[in-house]
Design a protein around this motif. Structure first.
Motif, short mmCIF file in Angstrom:
data_model
loop_
_atom_site.label_atom_id
_atom_site.label_comp_id
_atom_site.label_asym_id
_atom_site.label_seq_id
_atom_site.Cartn_x
_atom_site.Cartn_y
_atom_site.Cartn_z
N CYS A 90 -13.53 1.65 -1.92
CA CYS A 90 -14.21 0.49 -1.17
C CYS A 90 -13.90 0.69 0.32
CB CYS A 90 -13.10 -0.64 -1.89
SG CYS A 90 -11.78 -0.82 -0.97
N ASN A 92 -12.93 -2.07 1.99
CA ASN A 92 -12.22 -3.26 2.27
C ASN A 92 -10.63 -3.11 2.48
OD1 ASN A 92 -14.78 -4.54 1.78
ND2 ASN A 92 -14.30 -4.34 -0.38
N ARG A 93 -10.08 -3.75 2.95
CA ARG A 93 -8.63 -4.05 2.90
C ARG A 93 -8.09 -5.43 2.45
NH1 ARG A 93 -5.29 -3.10 7.29
NH2 ARG A 93 -6.88 -3.09 8.72
N CYS A 94 -8.26 -5.89 1.38
CA CYS A 94 -8.10 -7.02 0.97
C CYS A 94 -6.77 -7.62 1.03
CB CYS A 94 -8.46 -7.36 -0.62
SG CYS A 94 -10.45 -6.86 -0.70
N PHE A 96 -5.22 -9.37 -0.76
CA PHE A 96 -4.61 -9.32 -1.94
C PHE A 96 -4.48 -8.14 -2.87
CE2 PHE A 96 -8.85 -11.06 -1.87
CZ PHE A 96 -9.35 -10.14 -3.12
N CYS A 97 -5.13 -6.93 -2.30
CA CYS A 97 -5.19 -6.01 -2.96
C CYS A 97 -3.83 -5.37 -3.79
CB CYS A 97 -5.63 -4.73 -1.95
SG CYS A 97 -6.14 -3.20 -2.98
N ILE A 99 -3.31 -2.84 -5.27
CA ILE A 99 -3.06 -1.31 -4.90
C ILE A 99 -2.20 -1.12 -3.70
CG2 ILE A 99 -4.27 1.13 -4.53
CD1 ILE A 99 -6.56 0.09 -6.40
N LYS A 113 -9.21 3.31 -4.77
CA LYS A 113 -9.89 2.07 -4.72
C LYS A 113 -11.32 2.16 -5.20
CE LYS A 113 -6.54 0.08 -1.30
NZ LYS A 113 -6.56 -0.29 -0.10
N THR A 128 -17.62 -5.65 -4.67
CA THR A 128 -17.70 -6.43 -3.57
C THR A 128 -18.94 -6.32 -2.86
OG1 THR A 128 -16.70 -4.81 -2.08
CG2 THR A 128 -15.25 -6.22 -3.01
#
Ligand code: SF4
Length: 450
Positions: A90, A92-94, A96-97, A99, A113, A128
């Motif tokens: 991915c 992203n750096r969500c 809520f991630c 991982i 990820k 996403t």
């Protein structure tokens, strides 16, 4: 495009591949004159009555095989890499991630990820849309790789950029329109993070997602899971009981409206919301055929219904046995109720339930699938476990007898000095396990997914 070679790992016995005397190590270079980017090109091009397969043998010789077959007949070739391509990670750096909230030092594969549309189709993973380019979209549509499961989180583009920590995440939502116009089946997911996408934002996201009906079949709302390893990450709060109740109210109000208009309930709060809010789980019909079990939507209801049916069908009798069950704190009250019903019907049967606190990730993580062998051994040590200890299969790595922390089932057995039975996931399996029936050590089961 660079030409890729795809190494054969195995040829299935009795297959066309065997007839052609293909062997492991042979390289597939092209099908019908076209090179293959990945497993989807291969599957799509092989879906024909006449196929030309270009193979490079180990000697370096290149051979074209002309194959006549049934349109859907498989060639029986298994590749070294199941996707026939790199797994896509991915971008992203969500906030809520999960991982990012794992402790260091775990198995390396657990930190990968993925955000890969091919895994959405093959395994039901959620994507996403942030790393899909136009040609990926074209292929999804041309090959009809449905359903596509989308991690939406919010339909507010700015908020989505903020939550996914990716400035393209808002624009990526436009790709939903193309999938919808192509009439591809879709499912959506919202990880609810208090202070970000709850309240009015959730309301507006649900409203916007209804525009994708009827091709979007379901949307789940799941609460953010927070571990005790969040140093250096954006501050986030867990969903409280009051917030869970408010979320259920919003979801159920929409369910009523949408069912009247479209005949499906469409939006679903996960089991965890109902348990957090202390509310009854929705009745079976409300789950529209359980479209999001993998997101914990309806799993408890389904388990309960299956268990009740199996219990009704099983003739009552005396059973002299004492067993124990260890599970996550989330499911424990339901398993407890099942145990009491079983004890009533089978006098002499004694079932102890042990809810295990997740010391490894933190006590806010209550699902059985994220419990570790270490926590089991510590918390069950010295407890009365009876003749057998029952553990749900979701605690184990898929197809293996290993917990998330690499502790094995044998180690748990040895430490606790009790035989361990792994219980598959249906309610009938739970009853069979209580009664000492069934093939417990079958390793052909789906294990945990992060
Ligand atoms: S939650 Fe998923 S998409 Fe977001 S950073 Fe983690 S792996 Fe990537």
């Amino acid at each position: 495009m660079e030409t890729k070679e795809h190494r054969i790992r195995e040829i299935q016995p009795g297959s066309i591949g065997e007839e052609l005397e293909l062997v492991p190590g042979d390289l597939v270079l092209a099908v019908n004159g076209q090179t293959l980017e990945d497993v989807f090109d291969y599957e799509f091009l092989c879906r024909d009555e006449y196929v030309e397969l270009l193979i490079r043998k180990e000697s370096g010789e290149e051979v074209i095989y002309e194959i006549e077959k049934e349109e859907d007949e498989d060639l029986g070739i298994l590749f070294e890499n199941g996707l026939m391509d790199e797994y896509r990670s991915c971008r992203n750096r969500c906030v809520f991630c999960f991982i990012d909230q794992m402790p260091k030092g775990m198995r390396e594969t657990l930190y990968f990820k993925d955000d890969d549309a091919r895994l959405s189709f093959l395994q039901g993973n959620y994507i996403t849309l942030t790393n899909l380019n136009d040609s990926d979209l074209d292929r999804l549509i041309r090959y009809r790789m449905e359903p596509i499961n989308v991690s939406v989180h919010t339909m507010n583009p700015d908020l989505r950029c903020q939550m996914l920590h990716n400035r393209f995440a808002g624009d990526a939502l436009k790709k939903l329109d193309r999938l919808y116009e192509a009439e591809l089946e879709l499912n959506g997911q919202i990880v609810l993070c208090p202070g970000y996408n709850d309240g009015d934002e959730l309301e507006s996201t649900i409203e916007k997602l209804t525009a994708y009906l009827p091709y979007m079949k379901s949307v789940s709302v799941v609460p953010v899971g927070l571990t005790r390893f969040r140093e250096g990450l954006a501050p986030l709060k867990s969903v409280t009981a009051e917030e869970a109740a408010r979320t259920i109210d919003t979801v159920e109000r929409w369910q009523k409206q949408l069912f009247d208009r479209h005949g499906i309930h469409f939006i679903h709060a996960s089991d965890e919301f109902y348990i957090l809010a202390g509310r009854e789980l929705p009745e079976e019909e409300r789950y529209d055929g359980y479209l999001q079990l993998e997101n914990g939507v309806g799993s408890m209801r389904l388990l309960w219904e299956e268990f009740s049916e199996a219990l009704r069908e099983e003739p009552g009798r005396e059973i002299s046995a004492a067993v124990s069950v260890a599970t996550g704190r989330l499911a424990a009250p339901y398993i407890e109720k099942m145990a009491r019903l079983a004890e009533e019907k089978f006098p002499g049967l004694q079932i102890r339930i042990y809810p295990i606190c997740n010391d490894f990730f933190g006590e806010a993580i209550t699902v059985a699938g994220l419990l570790t062998g270490g926590d089991l051994m510590r918390q069950l040590s010295g407890k009365e476990l009876g003749e057998r200890l029952l553990l749900p299969v979701t605690m184990l790595r898929s197809g293996e007898e290993v917990f998330l922390d690499d502790v094995t089932v044998s180690q748990v057995q040895g430490a606790l000095q009790v035989p361990v039975n792994i219980v598959k996931s249906s309610g009938a399996d739970v009853l069979a396990a209580f009664l000492g029936q069934g093939g417990f050590r079958d390793t052909d089961y789906p294990g945990y997914e992060l």
